[in-house]
Design a protein around this motif. Structure first.
Motif, short mmCIF file in Angstrom:
data_model
loop_
_atom_site.label_atom_id
_atom_site.label_comp_id
_atom_site.label_asym_id
_atom_site.label_seq_id
_atom_site.Cartn_x
_atom_site.Cartn_y
_atom_site.Cartn_z
N PRO A 12 0.84 -1.20 0.00
CA PRO A 12 0.00 0.00 0.00
C PRO A 12 0.87 1.24 0.00
N SER A 143 2.24 3.12 5.39
CA SER A 143 0.87 2.73 5.79
C SER A 143 0.91 1.35 6.44
N GLU B 121 0.39 7.01 -1.56
CA GLU B 121 -0.89 6.56 -2.10
C GLU B 121 -1.51 7.69 -2.92
#
Lengths: 143, 143
Positions: A12, A143, B121
Motif C-alpha cells: 500500500p 501505511s 498513495e
C-alpha cells in the motif's frame, strides 16, 4: 534501468501528512545537507550545500566569485529544500523554505569560519542567509 | 542546532570532481528519488518525487490537478536534481539535469501504471518527461 524490473504495486502506498513550520525547523535542524534553489538565465536549478539553522534562518557558505553567489546577490528570491528518504520503508519527509537570500558575513580568513562548515576543500568566504517567508513540508508515513 | 557543537575543521576537505554526462546518467539510474525544480508565481522551488530514467530522459508521475502539473504544463522550463550523500565520509555526488518538461502519457487506470511508481498513495495519472538539455554533476571525493 530496466523498467520491467519495477514490481507492480504490491504494497500500500504511504500517506502524506503536512508538517507545521515548527516541525519543519525541527527536522532540518538535524540535517547537514540541503539544496539551494534559484534561477539563472537558463531557468531554475538546485545545488546541494552544507548548512546550519540559526534563529529560524538558513546559513550556508559559498565562494565569492561563483555563479551561485552572483545570482543570489543579483536576485535574492530563492528557496532551500531539505529532505530525508528511507528507502527501506519507502517513506521520509521534505521541507521547502521559500524566501530571500542575503550576504551576512564576509569572512576575512578561514580561522573564524567554524560554521557552517562545507565538506569540500577550498575557500568559501561568503556566508549567505536565507530568510524563509514560507516554510512548508510533508511527511510520507508508511501505511 | 547548537553551533558550538560544530567541530573546527580537523579533517581535510574533500575534493570536487566534475562528472561527465554519461556518469551523471549512470548514477541517477540507480536512484529512486529526485527533485523537480521549477518556478511558480512566488519564485523557484524543488519537490521530491519518485522517478525512473528512460532513454536519457527522466520520467515521474503526478496528479492531474496539482500545482506542479499546472506549472510544468504552462512553463516547460525546469530542472531535476538527484544526489547521494555519505554522512560518514562527508562525501557524495549530485547531478543536475536542466531542460524542459512535457506530459507524455495520461494513464486511464492504475492498472497500466507499473512505472514510475510513486511511494505515496493516491492517483497520479500524469507521466511527465523531463528532457535534459544540460546534464552536469559533481562528485565530492574524500581526501
Amino acid at each position: 534501468m530496466n523498467l520491467e524490473m519495477h514490481p507492480a504495486r504490491s504494497w500500500p502506498g504511504g500517506r502524506l501528512a503536512e508538517l507545521t513550520p515548527a516541525e519543519c525547523l525541527d527536522l532540518i535542524d538535524d540535517e547537514q545537507v540541503g539544496r539551494v534553489v534559484y534561477c539563472d538565465d537558463h531557468g531554475p536549478l538546485a545545488l546541494p550545500v552544507n548548512f546550519v539553522v540559526q534563529e529560524r534562518t538558513i546559513l550556508f557558505r559559498t565562494a565569492q566569485d561563483n555563479a551561485l553567489a552572483r545570482h543570489l546577490i543579483e536576485s535574492a528570491t530563492c528557496a532551500f529544500e531539505v529532505d530525508h528518504v528511507d528507502h527501506l520503508l519507502r517513506s521520509g519527509w521534505s521541507v521547502l523554505a521559500r524566501g530571500s537570500a542575503a550576504v551576512v558575513r564576509h569572512l576575512s580568513s578561514d580561522a573564524d569560519a567554524a560554521w557552517p562548515l562545507p565538506w569540500p576543500e577550498g575557500a568559501r568566504p561568503l556566508i549567505i542567509r536565507i530568510t524563509p517567508l514560507e516554510l512548508s513540508g510533508r511527511r510520507l508515513v508508511p501505511s
